[in-house]
Structures are given as C-alpha cells and as structure tokens.
Design an enzyme around this catalytic site. Structure first.
Site, PDB file in Angstrom:
ATOM      1  N   CYS A 186      40.379  22.617  66.953  1.00  0.00           N
ATOM      2  CA  CYS A 186      40.165  23.658  65.947  1.00  0.00           C
ATOM      3  C   CYS A 186      41.203  23.088  64.755  1.00  0.00           C
ATOM      4  O   CYS A 186      42.066  22.586  64.817  1.00  0.00           O
ATOM      5  CB  CYS A 186      41.216  25.063  66.283  1.00  0.00           C
ATOM      6  SG  CYS A 186      41.651  26.080  65.041  1.00  0.00           S
TER       7      CYS A 186
ATOM      8  N   CYS B 225      35.790  25.350  65.200  1.00  0.00           N
ATOM      9  CA  CYS B 225      35.735  26.438  66.222  1.00  0.00           C
ATOM     10  C   CYS B 225      34.162  26.649  66.491  1.00  0.00           C
ATOM     11  O   CYS B 225      33.606  27.347  67.385  1.00  0.00           O
ATOM     12  CB  CYS B 225      36.658  27.359  66.088  1.00  0.00           C
ATOM     13  SG  CYS B 225      38.371  27.288  66.579  1.00  0.00           S
TER      14      CYS B 225
ATOM     15  N   CYS C 228      49.043  22.657  80.098  1.00  0.00           N
ATOM     16  CA  CYS C 228      48.543  21.375  79.727  1.00  0.00           C
ATOM     17  C   CYS C 228      48.014  20.768  80.765  1.00  0.00           C
ATOM     18  O   CYS C 228      46.920  20.590  80.947  1.00  0.00           O
ATOM     19  CB  CYS C 228      49.768  20.469  79.121  1.00  0.00           C
ATOM     20  SG  CYS C 228      49.301  18.920  78.730  1.00  0.00           S
TER      21      CYS C 228
ATOM     22  N   CYS D  55      41.231  29.174  66.509  1.00  0.00           N
ATOM     23  CA  CYS D  55      41.242  30.447  65.549  1.00  0.00           C
ATOM     24  C   CYS D  55      39.804  31.169  65.601  1.00  0.00           C
ATOM     25  O   CYS D  55      39.798  32.071  65.107  1.00  0.00           O
ATOM     26  CB  CYS D  55      41.556  29.776  64.127  1.00  0.00           C
ATOM     27  SG  CYS D  55      40.068  29.083  63.344  1.00  0.00           S
TER      28      CYS D  55
ATOM     29  N   ARG E 186      45.996  22.347  62.272  1.00  0.00           N
ATOM     30  CA  ARG E 186      46.456  21.136  62.708  1.00  0.00           C
ATOM     31  C   ARG E 186      47.251  20.276  61.806  1.00  0.00           C
ATOM     32  O   ARG E 186      48.045  19.438  62.341  1.00  0.00           O
ATOM     33  CB  ARG E 186      45.227  20.192  63.389  1.00  0.00           C
ATOM     34  CG  ARG E 186      45.456  18.923  63.934  1.00  0.00           C
ATOM     35  CD  ARG E 186      46.008  19.027  65.293  1.00  0.00           C
ATOM     36  NE  ARG E 186      46.196  17.722  65.922  1.00  0.00           N
ATOM     37  CZ  ARG E 186      47.227  16.914  65.617  1.00  0.00           C
ATOM     38  NH1 ARG E 186      47.994  17.296  64.697  1.00  0.00           N
ATOM     39  NH2 ARG E 186      47.372  15.815  66.339  1.00  0.00           N
TER      40      ARG E 186
ATOM     41  N   CYS F  90      55.982  17.142  80.422  1.00  0.00           N
ATOM     42  CA  CYS F  90      54.607  16.262  80.511  1.00  0.00           C
ATOM     43  C   CYS F  90      54.954  15.027  80.278  1.00  0.00           C
ATOM     44  O   CYS F  90      55.840  14.573  79.550  1.00  0.00           O
ATOM     45  CB  CYS F  90      53.419  16.961  79.913  1.00  0.00           C
ATOM     46  SG  CYS F  90      52.075  16.119  79.563  1.00  0.00           S
ATOM     47  N   HIS F  91      54.125  13.999  80.581  1.00  0.00           N
ATOM     48  CA  HIS F  91      54.217  12.614  80.289  1.00  0.00           C
ATOM     49  C   HIS F  91      54.220  12.635  78.689  1.00  0.00           C
ATOM     50  O   HIS F  91      54.753  11.627  78.153  1.00  0.00           O
ATOM     51  CB  HIS F  91      53.173  11.805  80.799  1.00  0.00           C
ATOM     52  CG  HIS F  91      53.419  10.355  80.821  1.00  0.00           C
ATOM     53  ND1 HIS F  91      53.952   9.352  81.499  1.00  0.00           N
ATOM     54  CD2 HIS F  91      52.903   9.518  79.597  1.00  0.00           C
ATOM     55  CE1 HIS F  91      54.083   8.192  81.013  1.00  0.00           C
ATOM     56  NE2 HIS F  91      53.309   8.233  79.761  1.00  0.00           N
ATOM     57  N   THR F  92      53.422  13.273  77.929  1.00  0.00           N
ATOM     58  CA  THR F  92      53.255  13.554  76.558  1.00  0.00           C
ATOM     59  C   THR F  92      54.502  13.649  75.961  1.00  0.00           C
ATOM     60  O   THR F  92      54.817  13.069  74.864  1.00  0.00           O
ATOM     61  CB  THR F  92      52.039  14.229  76.109  1.00  0.00           C
ATOM     62  OG1 THR F  92      50.923  13.776  76.873  1.00  0.00           O
ATOM     63  CG2 THR F  92      51.935  13.984  74.621  1.00  0.00           C
TER      64      THR F  92
ATOM     65  N   CYS G 253      37.132  28.571  62.324  1.00  0.00           N
ATOM     66  CA  CYS G 253      36.816  27.582  61.384  1.00  0.00           C
ATOM     67  C   CYS G 253      35.519  26.726  61.824  1.00  0.00           C
ATOM     68  O   CYS G 253      34.776  27.073  62.809  1.00  0.00           O
ATOM     69  CB  CYS G 253      38.283  26.451  61.533  1.00  0.00           C
ATOM     70  SG  CYS G 253      38.156  25.507  62.913  1.00  0.00           S
TER      71      CYS G 253
ATOM     72  N   HIS H  92      55.627  21.464  75.518  1.00  0.00           N
ATOM     73  CA  HIS H  92      54.452  22.059  75.137  1.00  0.00           C
ATOM     74  C   HIS H  92      53.604  22.561  76.345  1.00  0.00           C
ATOM     75  O   HIS H  92      52.513  22.944  76.423  1.00  0.00           O
ATOM     76  CB  HIS H  92      53.354  20.906  74.485  1.00  0.00           C
ATOM     77  CG  HIS H  92      53.187  19.963  75.506  1.00  0.00           C
ATOM     78  ND1 HIS H  92      53.922  18.756  75.619  1.00  0.00           N
ATOM     79  CD2 HIS H  92      52.020  19.460  76.286  1.00  0.00           C
ATOM     80  CE1 HIS H  92      53.498  17.992  76.385  1.00  0.00           C
ATOM     81  NE2 HIS H  92      52.200  18.500  76.733  1.00  0.00           N
ATOM     82  N   GLU H  93      54.400  22.814  77.643  1.00  0.00           N
ATOM     83  CA  GLU H  93      53.703  23.285  79.069  1.00  0.00           C
ATOM     84  C   GLU H  93      54.679  24.420  79.260  1.00  0.00           C
ATOM     85  O   GLU H  93      55.530  24.153  80.031  1.00  0.00           O
ATOM     86  CB  GLU H  93      53.688  22.054  79.758  1.00  0.00           C
ATOM     87  CG  GLU H  93      52.673  22.225  81.056  1.00  0.00           C
ATOM     88  CD  GLU H  93      52.355  21.153  81.859  1.00  0.00           C
ATOM     89  OE1 GLU H  93      51.859  20.106  81.300  1.00  0.00           O
ATOM     90  OE2 GLU H  93      53.099  21.091  82.849  1.00  0.00           O
TER      91      GLU H  93
ATOM     92  N   ARG I 276      55.479  17.755  88.629  1.00  0.00           N
ATOM     93  CA  ARG I 276      56.007  18.400  87.298  1.00  0.00           C
ATOM     94  C   ARG I 276      57.508  19.020  87.934  1.00  0.00           C
ATOM     95  O   ARG I 276      57.518  19.701  89.031  1.00  0.00           O
ATOM     96  CB  ARG I 276      54.903  19.536  87.203  1.00  0.00           C
ATOM     97  CG  ARG I 276      53.754  19.303  85.909  1.00  0.00           C
ATOM     98  CD  ARG I 276      54.449  18.488  85.080  1.00  0.00           C
ATOM     99  NE  ARG I 276      52.881  18.566  83.944  1.00  0.00           N
ATOM    100  CZ  ARG I 276      52.573  17.408  83.717  1.00  0.00           C
ATOM    101  NH1 ARG I 276      52.902  16.320  84.039  1.00  0.00           N
ATOM    102  NH2 ARG I 276      51.611  17.276  82.938  1.00  0.00           N
TER     103      ARG I 276
END
Ligand SMILES: NC(=O)C1=CN([C@@H]2O[C@H](COP(=O)(O)OP(=O)(O)OC[C@H]3O[C@@H](n4cnc5c(N)ncnc54)[C@H](O)[C@@H]3O)[C@@H](O)[C@H]2O)C=CC1
Ligand SMILES: N[C@@H](CCC(=O)N[C@@H](CSC=O)C(=O)NCC(=O)O)C(=O)O
Ligand SMILES: [Zn+2]
Ligand SMILES: [Zn+2]
Length: 372
Positions: free
Chosen positions: A115, A107, A179, A101, A119, A49-51, A104, A71-72, A365
């Site tokens: 969440c 959430c 993502c 979760c 984090r 991903c670009h991130t 919390c 992350h994807e 992608r």
C-alpha cells in the site's frame, strides 16, 4: 468508551535502540496522543523477528536511531484520533507494518498487497500528518520503526495499519500473525501458489521457513526438503511438515548440486528464508529473506531463459487489514499452528536476553509480556 488517558501524553516503558548493536535501554518514554487518522494502542504482547535484529545490527538502509523497534505484536486500542472510524477504544488489534488503505493505486491494482498511503512516512520513522514522531524521551524525539514500534507499552500507528481481530483470540499467541507465521504461509499460498504434488525446498528453518513448510504441507506438497546449518532445527521441523533434511555442512558439493541429486533434477519451488544472498542465488525461483544493505543478487540469464522465476514476497502477499483477521480465525479454528512457534516467553525488561536468544538454535519465537 473513552479511556482516562485519551488526549493525554502517556509515560510508559519502552525499549529504545539508541545505536546499532548496542543493548536496548528499557526506560520511560512519552507517547503523544494520536492525531487525525492515527490510533494509540496498548501493546500486550510482542515477539521478536529476525528483521528487528537486522535493523538493530545497523545493516538496514532504512534503519534510524534512536528508534523503538518491534513489529510482531497484539494489543488493545487505547484511543483514536479524529476521523478514525474502523476501530475504537477497547478493540483488540494487530498492528500491521504492511498497511492497507483500500483506496490507493496500489491497493486498487489487484496485483500487490503493498500500500502506498503511508510508506513514505513509515520508511523514515515518522507519522504522515506532520512528519513527526509521537515518541520522545525528555523532549528528544525517538523514531518509529516499520510504522509499528511495538517494543513499547503504548504505540501510535496510522489507522490504515491496524487489523481489528476477534476479541476472544489470545493476544500472547496471535501476535505472531503480525509477521513471521503469516509471511511463511502467504509465501506458499499467495506468492508461489504451490500446487498439490509439488516438491518444495525450504532454506532456513526459523519461524518463516517452518511456516513455509506448514503452508506447503497444507497445499499438498509431496516432498518438503528442509535445509539448515543448525541441526537442532531438524527435529522440530518434522512437526511442521518437513519430510527430509539437508545440512549443507555435511556436504562438500554446492547445495544446488546436492538438491539436484536428491530430487532427480531439481525441485518445483525453493524458498529462501534466511536473508543470505548466496542462498537466494542457490534457491533461484523464490525469495523470502531480507538481505543486508548493499548486497545484490546475480545469476546467469540462462537460469531465467529456461523458465525459472525469481520472486520476492512482503508479508506473504497478504492484504493486512482484510486478511489478518481471517488468519486469526483460522488459528481459532485450529486450521493453522501458532502456539508451536513460541519457544520462549519473557518480560519486556528481558528484551536484550531475548535478542541473544535469536542466535540460539532452540529459539523460534520469543514472546515478550509488556508488564503493564
Ligand atoms: N519478506 C518478508 O515479509 C519477511 C522477511 N523476513 C526475513 O526472513 C528471514 C527469516 O526470518 P526468521 O525466520 O525470523 O529468522 P530466523 O533467524 O529465526 O531463521 C533463520 C534460519 O536460517 C538458518 N540459516 C542461517 N544461515 C543459513 C545457511 N547459510 N544455510 C541454511 N540455513 C541457514 C538459521 O539456522 C535459522 O534456522 C529473515 O531474513 C527475515 O528478515 C521475515 C519476516 C517477513
Ligand atoms: N528496510 C529494509 C527492507 C525490509 C523489508 O524487506 N521488509 C519486509 C518485511 S520484513 C519483516 O520482518 C517488507 O515487507 N518490505 C516491504 C516494505 O514495504 O517495507 C531495507 O531497506 O533493506
Ligand atoms: Zn518480521
Ligand atoms: Zn493503499
């Protein structure tokens, strides 16, 4: 059923980012067993991903090196730590950088998909229980990234960051729902809540922008104007619902003025899917892109006084563990596109070439096979 590697350190291949802007090194890493509340996943497919590029470039204030990006992705649970009940070895899963979760304050608020449980650890590249990494190379720790680190054949994530999905779903396709595709669809459906008949502008026709277009089409938008500086994106964008195209390079006027002229006064919703702060200003009303560290956005208060709303979205507002499985079902029922965003397939060993492709207009992608 317990796997033969349960409780053992696994040595496997991963792409390690040692320094910003330096090629990733595909090498053997050691992946420690999952501790209480953690899940070790055999990653089968991961996309870029670009991130990932953003953090690799050194512009992400949360970027830490050395780390394992990614992350994807999608994979199969290898083993679980003490107290994990929602998934078990053999389950097909999508790791989720946005945890859920279900317990919390955030959430429970009903106001956000963010969440707060893990984090504080995922933002600094460690696991929550002991503030340590599960990855190492010859004893030297390697940071996690976004709580997912999917550019590795095996990764360890918090149990609140794992969505269990339909085992029939092709992992080399549905990894995209971790993502970009989900973010674009959710930006329209959850965050902006675009109504039928709306006029929509999409800045940036990468995967996120095209998924915005797809979401806007399904919401019944009457016009979907795609804006990109890469004319190669225009042909493919028609298949995702874009009805008109504007290339800012073809105009001397500011892009805001071009759009105002084209739409008799302006659009109902504009989505920034680039990560460029001047376009975020131009697109005032809506932000999806991730802008670089130290950059700020400004506008005249008049823009807000007159009713415009500037809004951001993380993962399209989707609650990850609850809704990613639902998105997978929508794909299985052919209600949303996924395959159409995959322009390239490569192996993990080719990851640096895949990073280069991110800058080529033809690439939406690229899905990497993890070569187990
Ligand atoms: N908020 C969130 O949860 C998420 C945010 N993102 C962010 O969304 C953005 C888009 O991600 P991808 O689709 O993966 O990126 P991408 O790189 O595939 O697509 C970006 C597109 O913008 C175009 N573009 C670049 N500069 C432009 C300009 N000045 N004017 C018009 N078009 C321009 C490019 O030609 C390209 O087609 C990135 O900033 C990424 O970090 C991505 C996923 C989730
Ligand atoms: N670390 C960056 C911020 C990066 C960011 O905005 N991430 C998005 C997801 S981008 C996916 O491709 C997000 O959901 N952020 C919310 C979160 O909890 O991280 C920075 O500090 O600029
Ligand atoms: Zn992403
Ligand atoms: Zn929570």
């Amino acid at each position: 059923m317990a796997s033969s590697t349960q409780g053992q350190v696994i040595t496997c291949k991963a792409a390690v980012a040692y320094e910003a802007n330096k090629p990733l090194v595909v090498e053997d890493v050691q992946v420690a067993p999952p501790q209480a509340g953690e899940v070790r996943i055999k990653i089968l497919s991961t996309a870029l991903c670009h991130t990932d590029y953003y953090t690799w470039s050194g512009k992400d204030p949360e970027g830490l090196f050395p780390c394992i990006l990614g992350h994807e992705a999608a994979g199969i649970v290898e083993s679980v730590g003490e107290g994990v009940t929602d998934v078990q070895p053999g389950d097909h899963v999508i790791p989720c950088y946005q945890a859920e979760c279900k317990n919390c304050k955030m959430c429970n608020s009903g106001k956000t998909n963010l969440c707060g449980k893990v984090r504080g650890a995922t933002g600094v590249g460690v696991m929550m229980s002991d503030r340590k990494s599960r990855f190492s190379v010859n004893g030297k720790p390697i940071y996690h990234f976004m709580g997912t680190s999917t550019f590795s054949q095996y990764t360890v994530v918090h149990d609140v960051s794992v969505a269990k999905i339909n085992p029939q779903a092709p992992l080399d396709k549905v990894c995209l729902l971790g993502c970009g595709v989900s973010t674009g669809l959710g930006a329209v459906w959850n965050t902006a809540k675009v109504e039928a008949g709306s006029v929509v502008a999409v800045f940036g026709l990468g995967t996120v922008g095209l998924a915005v277009a797809e979401g806007a089409k399904s919401a019944g938008a009457s016009r979907i104007i795609g804006i990109d500086i890469d004319a190669k994106k225009f042909d493919v964008a028609k298949n995702f619902g874009v009805t008109e195209f504007v290339n800012p390079k073809d105009h001397d006027k500011p892009i805001q003025q071009v759009l105002v002229d084209l739409t008799d006064g302006g659009v109902d919703y504009s989505f920034e899917c680039i990560g460029n702060v001047s376009i975020m200003r131009a697109a005032l009303e809506f932000v999806v892109g991730v802008a670089a560290s130290g950059q700020e956005i400004a506008t005249r208060p008049f823009q807000l006084v007159t009713g415009r709303v500037w809004k951001g979205t993380a993962f399209g507002g989707f609650k990850s563990r609850s809704q990613v499985p639902w998105l997978v079902e929508k794909y299985m029922n052919k209600e949303i596109k996924v395959d159409e965003y995959i322009t390239h397939n490569m192996n993990l060993t080719d990851i640096n070439k895949a990073f280069d492709l991110l800058h080529e207009g033809g690439c939406l992608r690229c899905v990497l096979a993890m070569e187990h």
